[in-house]
Scaffold this active site. Structure first.
Site, short mmCIF file in Angstrom:
data_model
loop_
_atom_site.label_atom_id
_atom_site.label_comp_id
_atom_site.label_asym_id
_atom_site.label_seq_id
_atom_site.Cartn_x
_atom_site.Cartn_y
_atom_site.Cartn_z
N SER A 122 1.05 0.53 -9.63
CA SER A 122 1.99 -0.59 -9.73
C SER A 122 1.51 -1.67 -10.69
O SER A 122 0.31 -1.88 -10.87
CB SER A 122 2.22 -1.22 -8.35
OG SER A 122 2.83 -0.31 -7.47
N PRO A 124 2.85 -5.80 -12.42
CA PRO A 124 3.71 -6.94 -12.11
C PRO A 124 5.19 -6.67 -12.37
O PRO A 124 6.05 -7.18 -11.64
CB PRO A 124 3.17 -8.04 -13.03
CG PRO A 124 1.73 -7.70 -13.22
CD PRO A 124 1.69 -6.20 -13.25
N GLY A 127 7.10 -1.86 -10.15
CA GLY A 127 6.79 -1.55 -8.76
C GLY A 127 7.54 -0.31 -8.33
O GLY A 127 7.07 0.81 -8.50
N GLU A 363 4.83 2.69 -1.65
CA GLU A 363 4.97 4.15 -1.84
C GLU A 363 6.43 4.58 -1.84
O GLU A 363 6.78 5.64 -1.34
CB GLU A 363 4.15 4.91 -0.80
CG GLU A 363 2.65 4.68 -0.95
CD GLU A 363 1.81 5.52 -0.04
OE1 GLU A 363 2.14 6.70 0.15
OE2 GLU A 363 0.80 4.99 0.48
N GLU A 367 15.09 1.65 -0.35
CA GLU A 367 16.19 1.92 -1.28
C GLU A 367 15.87 3.11 -2.19
O GLU A 367 16.74 3.91 -2.52
CB GLU A 367 16.48 0.67 -2.12
CG GLU A 367 17.03 -0.50 -1.33
CD GLU A 367 15.99 -1.21 -0.47
OE1 GLU A 367 16.39 -1.98 0.44
OE2 GLU A 367 14.77 -1.01 -0.69
#
Length: 381
Positions: A122, A124, A127, A363, A367
């Protein structure tokens, strides 16, 4: 066995793990500093042979074993559960795709609990949309043997075990292609020049931080797998761990349910025990039903993965989605049954209330799981 029943030896093993966790792991977890790597706890996971279950000799981990381990630990100590899971997440790419030298250097240390691993995917601005990562692996000439060299420049964020890990599996963009193409996985030791980081204060007590790469040198010897093929390795790792995130959630839900049942049986209100109030008994019934449904989805997903079923990806997404959402509901309902006492700092449910929120995001957020499920349904159709 079927996907919906555990064998007697599996139930006995879970009972032994639970007893070991109570005796050895809980005291170490309680002495750890919030938001920092708890090395004595990680070492104990190695000494007890639990990390060896994640990285078995001679073959890949059985996902059902991983799920049973995470569920069992979560019922007793979420700190111990998370420490084990983060070791698995950070080191699995090395276990699967590392060179002989990489595996010989790091895997015995990981399994023994002497080396701490991080999984650095990840960023900024990347994600849930992990393919949008921008950490650059800029060409830096050639080694004497002609192999390529790079320098890593950019930032990783929300990285578990950062910055306290001994090494990180780092995903960086080596090619100019957009999206998932042109991403390479590197094994980057923590002592590389130009690598820094800082802890982040999160709602939960686990070690999470940033990693900043200021021209960090890497070579072909640091590549995990193939150049420009790292995104597939990242997704393979997440697919393996997705059902077990559901198992973590089931363990927390069961702990909250057990606490609610005990409180409802002992707490007197309105002239009798809480459990005799229909509103409370119906709530407990709903909590138990959702917990059991989540558990069965997790076991089914794990078995699908272990048997190579064609629908394993869909089942894993369903298990992660339902179990994390169900755990949120169960923990919240348990807090409601307990009342104000559950909001006091240090109460089990106050702890679980903070813990249970993150798995709905990391992880693959809820959604994202729905998107995966829909895509798999269309593909199967």
């Amino acid at each position: 066995m079927t996907a919906f029943a555990l064998a007697a030896q599996e139930r006995e093993w879970c009972a032994r793990v639970r007893a070991l966790a109570v005796e050895r792991l809980v005291p170490l977890a309680e002495r750890g500093a919030p938001g920092r790597v708890n090395r004595p706890l990680v070492a104990a996971l190695g000494e007890l042979g639990l990390l060896a279950r994640v990285f078995p000799e001679g073959g890949p981990v059985r996902v059902l074993d991983l799920c049973l381990l995470r569920e069992t630990l979560a019922q007793v100590s979420t700190d111990a559960e998370t420490a084990l899971a983060l070791q698995g997440l950070g080191a699995c790419p090395v276990f699967w795709s590392g060179s002989a030298a990489q595996r010989a250097r790091w895997m015995p240390e990981v399994v023994a609990g002497r080396a701490v691993a991080a999984f650095a995917l990840s960023e900024p601005d990347a994600g849930s949309d992990a393919a949008a990562l921008s950490l650059a692996a800029e060409p830096d000439g050639r080694a004497p043997d002609g192999s390529p060299r790079w320098r890593l420049t950019g930032e990783k964020c929300w990285i578990s075990n950062a910055p306290g890990a001994d090494f990180a599996t780092v995903f960086a963009r080596t090619g100019g292609a957009p999206g998932s193409r042109g991403v390479t996985a590197f094994l980057v030791p923590a002592d590389r020049p130009g690598l820094t980081g800082a802890p982040l204060e999160m709602i939960g007590p686990h070690p999470v931080g940033t990693l900043v790469f200021d021209g960090v040198p890497v070579t072909r010897d640091d590549v995990l797998g193939e150049v420009d093929r790292g995104f597939g390795l990242a997704m393979r790792t997440l697919n393996l761990f997705r059902p077990s995130v559901g198992a973590f959630a089931v363990g927390m839900a069961q702990a909250a349910l057990d606490a609610a049942l005990a409180h409802a049986a002992s707490r007197t209100a309105f002239g009798g025990p809480l459990k005799d109030l229909q509103s409370v008994s119906h709530q407990l019934a709903e909590m138990a039903t959702r917990t059991e449904a989540a558990r069965l989805l997790v076991y089914a997903a794990a078995t699908a993965y272990d048997t190579g079923a064609a629908d394993a990806v869909r089942r894993a997404a369903m298990a992660k989605l339902f179990a994390t959402e169900a755990a949120q509901y169960v923990v919240d309902a348990a807090v409601q049954i307990h009342g104000a006492r559950a909001l006091r700092r240090g109460h089990l449910l106050e702890h679980l209330y903070r813990e249970v929120r993150a798995p709905r995001i990391y992880e693959g957020a809820t959604e994202v799981q729905r998107t995966i499920i829909a895509k798999e349904l269309y593909r199967e159709a």
